[in-house]
Motif scaffolding. Structure first.
Motif, PDB file in Angstrom:
ATOM      1  N   ARG A 165       0.821  -1.206   0.000  1.00 20.23           N
ATOM      2  CA  ARG A 165       0.000   0.000   0.000  1.00 20.23           C
ATOM      3  C   ARG A 165       0.855   1.256   0.000  1.00 20.23           C
ATOM      4  NH1 ARG A 165      -4.892   0.344  -1.566  1.00 20.23           N
ATOM      5  NH2 ARG A 165      -4.861   2.338  -0.482  1.00 20.23           N
ATOM      6  N   GLU A 166       1.971   1.209   0.743  1.00 24.74           N
ATOM      7  CA  GLU A 166       2.817   2.400   0.848  1.00 24.74           C
ATOM      8  C   GLU A 166       3.433   2.788  -0.492  1.00 24.74           C
ATOM      9  OE1 GLU A 166       5.463  -1.053   0.977  1.00 24.74           O
ATOM     10  OE2 GLU A 166       3.539  -0.556   1.909  1.00 24.74           O
ATOM     11  N   VAL A 167       3.621   1.824  -1.404  1.00 19.03           N
ATOM     12  CA  VAL A 167       4.187   2.117  -2.719  1.00 19.03           C
ATOM     13  C   VAL A 167       3.202   2.947  -3.536  1.00 19.03           C
ATOM     14  CG1 VAL A 167       4.973   1.082  -4.879  1.00 19.03           C
ATOM     15  CG2 VAL A 167       5.603   0.036  -2.688  1.00 19.03           C
ATOM     16  N   PHE A 168       1.931   2.536  -3.497  1.00 18.69           N
ATOM     17  CA  PHE A 168       0.909   3.296  -4.236  1.00 18.69           C
ATOM     18  C   PHE A 168       0.715   4.678  -3.621  1.00 18.69           C
ATOM     19  CE2 PHE A 168      -0.331  -1.160  -5.095  1.00 18.69           C
ATOM     20  CZ  PHE A 168      -0.287  -1.129  -6.479  1.00 18.69           C
ATOM     21  N   ASP A 169       0.757   4.754  -2.299  1.00 21.54           N
ATOM     22  CA  ASP A 169       0.588   6.051  -1.628  1.00 21.54           C
ATOM     23  C   ASP A 169       1.710   7.007  -2.018  1.00 21.54           C
ATOM     24  OD1 ASP A 169      -1.673   5.078  -0.415  1.00 21.54           O
ATOM     25  OD2 ASP A 169      -0.663   4.580   1.484  1.00 21.54           O
ATOM     26  N   ARG A 170       2.927   6.483  -2.044  1.00 24.04           N
ATOM     27  CA  ARG A 170       4.082   7.324  -2.401  1.00 24.04           C
ATOM     28  C   ARG A 170       3.958   7.825  -3.832  1.00 24.04           C
ATOM     29  NH1 ARG A 170       9.935   4.743  -3.781  1.00 24.04           N
ATOM     30  NH2 ARG A 170      10.824   6.576  -4.816  1.00 24.04           N
ATOM     31  N   ALA A 171       3.585   6.928  -4.764  1.00 19.75           N
ATOM     32  CA  ALA A 171       3.458   7.323  -6.173  1.00 19.75           C
ATOM     33  C   ALA A 171       2.361   8.359  -6.358  1.00 19.75           C
ATOM     34  CB  ALA A 171       3.168   6.082  -7.021  1.00 19.75           C
ATOM     35  N   LYS A 172       1.270   8.196  -5.588  1.00 18.17           N
ATOM     36  CA  LYS A 172       0.170   9.151  -5.702  1.00 18.17           C
ATOM     37  C   LYS A 172       0.591  10.526  -5.185  1.00 18.17           C
ATOM     38  CE  LYS A 172      -4.727   9.637  -4.501  1.00 18.17           C
ATOM     39  NZ  LYS A 172      -5.896   9.025  -3.806  1.00 18.17           N
ATOM     40  N   ARG A 173       1.337  10.527  -4.071  1.00 21.72           N
ATOM     41  CA  ARG A 173       1.797  11.814  -3.510  1.00 21.72           C
ATOM     42  C   ARG A 173       2.716  12.550  -4.479  1.00 21.72           C
ATOM     43  NH1 ARG A 173       2.670   8.802   1.219  1.00 21.72           N
ATOM     44  NH2 ARG A 173       4.915   8.812   0.773  1.00 21.72           N
ATOM     45  N   GLU A 174       3.486  11.787  -5.250  1.00 19.91           N
ATOM     46  CA  GLU A 174       4.436  12.413  -6.174  1.00 19.91           C
ATOM     47  C   GLU A 174       3.799  12.761  -7.510  1.00 19.91           C
ATOM     48  OE1 GLU A 174       8.148  10.436  -6.537  1.00 19.91           O
ATOM     49  OE2 GLU A 174       8.406  10.164  -4.367  1.00 19.91           O
ATOM     50  N   GLY A 175       2.489  12.522  -7.630  1.00 16.31           N
ATOM     51  CA  GLY A 175       1.770  13.014  -8.797  1.00 16.31           C
ATOM     52  C   GLY A 175       1.611  12.040  -9.946  1.00 16.31           C
ATOM     53  N   TYR A 176       1.952  10.803  -9.759  1.00 17.26           N
ATOM     54  CA  TYR A 176       1.791   9.824 -10.837  1.00 17.26           C
ATOM     55  C   TYR A 176       0.377   9.255 -10.814  1.00 17.26           C
ATOM     56  CZ  TYR A 176       6.823  10.243 -11.045  1.00 17.26           C
ATOM     57  OH  TYR A 176       8.083  10.754 -11.165  1.00 17.26           O
ATOM     58  N   VAL A 177      -0.125   8.948 -12.017  1.00 16.87           N
ATOM     59  CA  VAL A 177      -1.527   8.525 -12.110  1.00 16.87           C
ATOM     60  C   VAL A 177      -1.693   7.064 -12.523  1.00 16.87           C
ATOM     61  CG1 VAL A 177      -2.385  10.842 -12.595  1.00 16.87           C
ATOM     62  CG2 VAL A 177      -1.677   9.371 -14.494  1.00 16.87           C
ATOM     63  N   ARG A 178      -0.664   6.485 -13.116  1.00 17.72           N
ATOM     64  CA  ARG A 178      -0.787   5.097 -13.574  1.00 17.72           C
ATOM     65  C   ARG A 178       0.401   4.257 -13.083  1.00 17.72           C
ATOM     66  NH1 ARG A 178      -2.221   8.160 -17.928  1.00 17.72           N
ATOM     67  NH2 ARG A 178      -4.386   7.931 -18.661  1.00 17.72           N
ATOM     68  N   ALA A 179       0.120   2.985 -12.963  1.00 21.55           N
ATOM     69  CA  ALA A 179       1.179   2.027 -12.624  1.00 21.55           C
ATOM     70  C   ALA A 179       0.880   0.716 -13.333  1.00 21.55           C
ATOM     71  CB  ALA A 179       1.251   1.803 -11.116  1.00 21.55           C
ATOM     72  N   ARG A 180       1.902  -0.093 -13.463  1.00 19.53           N
ATOM     73  CA  ARG A 180       1.713  -1.429 -14.035  1.00 19.53           C
ATOM     74  C   ARG A 180       1.965  -2.448 -12.925  1.00 19.53           C
ATOM     75  NH1 ARG A 180       5.166  -3.581 -19.156  1.00 19.53           N
ATOM     76  NH2 ARG A 180       6.708  -3.868 -17.499  1.00 19.53           N
ATOM     77  N   ASP A 182       1.998  -6.368 -11.987  1.00 17.67           N
ATOM     78  CA  ASP A 182       2.056  -7.738 -12.518  1.00 17.67           C
ATOM     79  C   ASP A 182       1.638  -7.777 -13.986  1.00 17.67           C
ATOM     80  OD1 ASP A 182       2.819  -8.571 -10.001  1.00 17.67           O
ATOM     81  OD2 ASP A 182       0.770  -9.051  -9.386  1.00 17.67           O
ATOM     82  N   GLY A 183       2.092  -6.738 -14.765  1.00 19.38           N
ATOM     83  CA  GLY A 183       1.844  -6.708 -16.204  1.00 19.38           C
ATOM     84  C   GLY A 183       0.567  -6.015 -16.616  1.00 19.38           C
ATOM     85  N   GLU A 184      -0.277  -5.588 -15.655  1.00 25.81           N
ATOM     86  CA  GLU A 184      -1.549  -4.948 -15.970  1.00 25.81           C
ATOM     87  C   GLU A 184      -1.516  -3.478 -15.566  1.00 25.81           C
ATOM     88  OE1 GLU A 184      -4.112  -6.314 -17.515  1.00 25.81           O
ATOM     89  OE2 GLU A 184      -3.148  -8.292 -17.684  1.00 25.81           O
ATOM     90  N   LEU A 185      -1.954  -2.579 -16.473  1.00 22.88           N
ATOM     91  CA  LEU A 185      -2.015  -1.149 -16.166  1.00 22.88           C
ATOM     92  C   LEU A 185      -3.201  -0.864 -15.252  1.00 22.88           C
ATOM     93  CD1 LEU A 185      -1.194   0.561 -19.583  1.00 22.88           C
ATOM     94  CD2 LEU A 185       0.181   0.624 -17.502  1.00 22.88           C
ATOM     95  N   VAL A 186      -2.946  -0.064 -14.191  1.00 19.71           N
ATOM     96  CA  VAL A 186      -4.007   0.291 -13.249  1.00 19.71           C
ATOM     97  C   VAL A 186      -3.897   1.774 -12.917  1.00 19.71           C
ATOM     98  CG1 VAL A 186      -4.022  -2.025 -12.226  1.00 19.71           C
ATOM     99  CG2 VAL A 186      -2.604  -0.227 -11.193  1.00 19.71           C
ATOM    100  N   GLU A 187      -5.009   2.319 -12.404  1.00 14.49           N
ATOM    101  CA  GLU A 187      -5.015   3.689 -11.915  1.00 14.49           C
ATOM    102  C   GLU A 187      -4.481   3.680 -10.490  1.00 14.49           C
ATOM    103  OE1 GLU A 187      -5.888   6.295 -13.725  1.00 14.49           O
ATOM    104  OE2 GLU A 187      -6.463   5.061 -15.463  1.00 14.49           O
ATOM    105  N   ILE A 188      -3.580   4.612 -10.190  1.00  8.99           N
ATOM    106  CA  ILE A 188      -2.947   4.610  -8.870  1.00  8.99           C
ATOM    107  C   ILE A 188      -3.947   4.955  -7.769  1.00  8.99           C
ATOM    108  CG2 ILE A 188      -1.342   5.981  -7.447  1.00  8.99           C
ATOM    109  CD1 ILE A 188       0.700   5.711  -9.610  1.00  8.99           C
TER     110      ILE A 188
END
Length: 938
Positions: A165-180, A182-188
């Motif tokens: 969970r902390e990985v998604f929280d960090r990415a969201k705080r830094e302004g990123y909107v998408r992540a992959r 396990d090979g699937e694109l998701v909204e952060i």
């Protein structure tokens, strides 16, 4: 200082007769006695079991429910018992990934060594790998060409368990909107719920763009940002024409300037064949694959295509007729004669038939053929039919992986070297060679500091293995191929390296598989273990070990119900002076196994000759085995005995005579097969894998007993057939326990309890079946008889008496007819098999192979064994034994001595002939032993 003792009071486990004794602590203690006298019952089932039970009871109830717990042994008390460790003779586990290096933990240190001090190279061109800068990565992306759609990804999690969970929280705080994920694109802001027990990979999408010439600083900025987020790693995903994305890993750490290949930071998991980050992707780290074996597809290359040389495509279940039509058409199109023997076809023609045509051949002949092996492999992998898979399995073998050539690791991992050696090459060395390599390893100053402690641990473990006579083993040898004695000595070397003090070690015949020349190495190791302040208790029959002990406990006087008592105790002199001690009589020379007055001479021209044997360390040797005599194959450990006899001779003969699938180790041919009609291996594998199997069922005695009970008057009146008296099927057995006699009650954090079945009182049969009696005994009472009692009880039934008499002849008097096969030792199982062979009608043309049949046998039992083997030979059969025991070797008619050393220094015939001739052979270690023995006999 007062002597400390382990006090055993009132031991009654199995056949022990309520014995009490004092065992001196911090000494080398040997427990000996004839087979079945109660040695293992005292050492393992009483002393070790009690020590292990006490340790487990000291743990919390929560921890205990996850451990296999031992029942409290039948003993009044055991006092003064230190923590106990058992080093038993059992072979290593069946895990195909386990090797000598992993078992000894050497591989763990090697992985760390290569990760921290290894020199990375490009696996494509072999050049040393250098670091990549952000500018170099940007230039590589621009070189993809205009119009390429890419994603710039920063890997944040690579193959780690958790919900993250902390990985998604960090990415969201830094302004990123998408992540992959396990090979699937998701909204952060809508991350998926991850299973914390499964490994996941998470990459943040830093940028998505199309490569164009005017991108300017955008691509450079995105690469730098991704490298910062990914701690030096970046993934560039390029969209392919089919819509799929292809990932390329770049690194600020390592990259090949010539090929552009990148390598992530070296970590220990990169060198683990149990991890997806290090394992070969083709064989998943096994080093082998189940593939179509050309030797099985074409079992007899002397046949022509018209005669069905390629058996794999013959019409039948799972193989349509049009496959054989296709093969016939291909032969015509490529000009391959169907009337020529397969082995006489050219190499190119055989390759077309087996592996398919090449583009050049297709252009030349205007035709194409896929090849037998690719066709079968494709059908096996894609067919849903069990019939098809079963049929194709007949032509498959476990072969070395073609991708890694058996090295088990990815090409990137194998390209990391130390002193020019990859980790796989280092593990391919024998223990002795590896010790030499690491003793003389020279590193630069920085790497020397990093590797100092790792090299110390590796050298110590290798030294311990050399000390116990295992220098010939290669580090990558599978643990499944180790003999029981080898596996035990490996664990012994590991314990010496642990440096524990104040422990009681219990060992089971550690001398098994060890040549007499190397016994002193084992004794030095045992003394080192004892010298640290430990108690070493050894169950042993070897005379050298017995004489070297500080204290000897001799159990007996007989086996089974005739044993279980302490006959003698003390040093060698005290045993030798005790008239009741059978062991003492052999040690003093009152009793002995005599050297034969006359040896059977080999008959000229009657022999089986192995030509060009070259499996493992065999040096392309020709070996002649004379027939109709007792042959001993000897040599130091690792000299090639099992490779020659078991893996080459036996398997090749079994394939030729009985159609066995395995062909045997590499060799040119075997001459003289026409002199024998069958080959039988009598090994030490269990005679049954379930508690329902027993000596009576294995030898066929139980069938005769059931037939006998079915012929009784009571059984005929009731209409009972032989099946009524089987405890394996419904009808006559007790259904409350399903013929087991006991019920298992799970107790969670306490040991499971086995309670006697209330319905049948442990007799395994129902009341009606037990009503039928023969000479006053029911079927349960007969199964509880010893072999000795059974011989007399069934004296009027020749066939049944003959079966039981052969069991008696091989020294199994004390075994009960219905005793579970899982309670029999390897030596006992082997003797049951011997007795079964003796009970069969002999043709006089059988070849028997045995591997160390003296395992677990006392001097007196070896004498009985030799009598049985002589009986087989006197019927005209041939007996070939792999053996180290001097008493067996001196009684052989013919000896084939391999060596002179183990591993690469072995694999040659050092001497052959009668024992008197081998004793005179220069350079033969077996000859030295024989010289002393034969001199005493004179």
């Amino acid at each position: 200082m007062a002597q400390k003792f382990i006090h055993v009071n009132g031991a009654r486990e199995h056949n022990l007769k309520n014995i009490s004794l004092r065992i001196p602590r911090d000494k080398l203690v040997v427990i000996t006695g004839i087979s079945g006298s109660g040695k293992s019952s005292l050492a393992f089932d009483t002393i070790f079991a009690e020590g292990q039970r006490r340790y487990i009871e000291s743990l919390s109830s929560y921890a205990r429910q996850f451990l296999e717990q031992m029942q409290k042994p039948q003993v009044e008390s055991v006092e003064g018992l230190p923590p106990t460790i058992s080093i038993q003779q059992r072979t290593a586990g069946a895990n195909p990934r386990s090797t000598v290096a992993t078992t000894t933990e050497i591989y763990d240190y090697l992985r760390l060594l290569f990760a921290r001090a290894g020199e990375p190279h490009c696996h494509l061109c072999g050049r040393p790998i250098t670091r990549q800068t952000a500018q170099q990565i940007t230039d590589a992306v621009r070189a993809l060409g205009g119009g390429s759609k890419i994603m710039v990804l920063a890997p944040l999690v690579r193959g780690r368990k958790g919900v993250h969970r902390e990985v998604f929280d960090r990415a969201k705080r830094e302004g990123y909107v998408r992540a992959r994920v396990d090979g699937e694109l998701v909204e952060i802001d809508k991350p998926p719920k991850l299973n914390k027990k499964v490994k996941h990979s998470i990459e943040v999408v830093v940028d998505r763009l199309m490569v164009k010439s005017h991108l300017g600083a955008r691509l450079q900025d995105s690469v730098e940002t991704a490298l910062r987020l990914g701690s030096g790693l970046i993934i560039i995903a390029v969209q392919q024409s089919n819509g799929q994305w292809k990932d390329t890993l770049y690194s600020e750490l390592y990259a090949c300037p010539n090929c552009g290949t990148s390598l992530e930071e070296l970590t220990p998991r990169m060198f683990s064949f149990n991890s997806p980050y290090g394992a070969c992707p083709v064989c998943a780290g096994l080093g082998t694959r189940l593939e179509i074996d050309p030797a099985l597809a074409v079992p007899d290359p002397r046949r022509t295509l018209a005669e069905g040389a390629i058996q794999a495509l013959r019409p039948g279940p799972g193989m349509p007729r049009w496959y054989s039509y296709g093969l016939r058409r291909a032969a015509a199109e490529f000009g391959i004669s169907r009337q020529t023997r397969f082995d006489k076809l050219s190499a190119a023609q055989r390759k077309i038939l087996l592996y398919g045509s090449s583009p050049a051949q297709e252009a030349k002949h205007g035709a194409e053929f896929e090849g037998v092996i690719p066709v079968l492999q494709y059908r096996f992998e894609h067919s849903d039919s069990d019939t098809v898979k079963k049929r194709i399995m007949e032509y498959m073998s476990v072969l070395p992986c073609t991708a890694c050539e058996g090295a088990r690791l990815r090409p990137e991992s194998l390209a990391v070297t130390i002193a020019g050696q990859s980790i796989s090459q280092a593990c391919a060395l024998s223990v002795t060679e590896a010790l030499e390599f690491f003793n003389h390893l020279k590193l630069d100053k920085e790497r020397r500091v990093i590797a100092r402690q790792l090299l110390k641990e590796i050298r110590e473990r290798l030294t311990f293995m050399v000390d116990v006579g295992l220098g010939y083993l290669t580090l990558d040898r599978s643990s499944r191929t180790l003999a029981g004695g080898e596996a035990q000595r490996i664990r012994l070397a590991t314990q010496v390296g642990s440096g524990l003090v104040g422990v009681c070690y219990v060992l089971d015949e550690p001398s098994i598989g060890l040549h007499q020349r190397d016994n002193y190495k084992l004794l030095i190791t045992l003394r080192r273990l004892q010298g640290l302040g430990n108690t070493v208790i050894v169950v042993e029959h070897d005379e050298t070990t017995i004489r070297a002990a500080d204290h000897i406990i001799d159990l007996g006087p007989g086996a089974g119900e005739h044993g279980g008592a302490v006959v003698a105790e003390g040093d060698v002199e005290q045993l030798a002076s005790t008239a009741e001690s059978v062991t003492g009589q052999y040690l003093s020379g009152v009793r002995s196994i005599p050297v034969p007055q006359k040896r059977r001479p080999p008959q000229k021209g009657r022999c089986v000759v192995v030509r060009g044997a070259r499996l493992n360390n065999l040096q392309n040797i020709d070996v002649s085995f004379p027939l109709g005599v007792l042959v001993c194959v000897t040599g130091v450990s690792g000299s090639g005995k099992s490779s020659l006899v078991t893996e080459t001779l036996h398997k090749a003969l079994a394939h030729e005579l009985h159609g066995a699938r395995e062909h045997g180790g590499p060799h040119d041919r075997i001459d003289g097969i026409e002199h024998i009609d069958k080959v039988i291996e009598i090994d030490q594998s269990p005679i049954g894998r379930t508690p329902r199997s027993n000596p009576a069922t294995y030898t066929g005695a139980f069938t005769e007993i059931r037939n006998l009970f079915a012929q009784t008057k009571e059984a005929k009146i009731r209409g009972y057939k032989p099946g009524r008296f089987s405890f394996n099927v419904k009808g006559g057995r007790c259904e409350a326990c399903q013929g087991q006699g006991t019920k298992r009650i799970e107790m969670h954090f306490l040991p499971d309890i086995f309670v006697t079945c209330e319905e049948c009182k442990g007799l395994r049969y129902n009341r009606e079946t037990l009503d039928v009696r023969y000479r006053g005994k029911n079927i349960a009472q007969v199964l509880n008889m010893t072999v000795e009692s059974g011989v007399d009880f069934f004296a009027n039934f020749p066939k049944l008496k003959r079966i039981l008499q052969t069991l008696s002849d091989v020294g199994m008097d004390y075994v009960r007819l219905g005793q579970s096969s899982t309670t029999l030792s390897g030596g006992e199982a082997q003797r049951v098999k011997l007795s079964a062979e003796l009970g069969k009608r002999a043709t006089g043309r059988t070849l028997y192979t045995l591997d160390e049949p003296t395992t677990g046998l006392h001097f007196a039992d070896i004498s009985k064994l030799l009598n049985v083997l002589v009986r087989l030979v006197e019927r005209g059969n041939t007996v070939i034994i792999i053996e180290h025991n001097p008493d067996v070797i001196k009684c052989a008619d013919w000896i084939i001595d391999l060596g002179p050393e183990g591993g690469a220094e072995g694999g040659r015939v050092v001497a052959q002939g009668p024992p008197e001739q081998v004793a005179q052979a220069p350079g033969s270690h077996t000859g030295v032993v024989l010289t002393n023995i034969l001199a005493k006999a004179r």
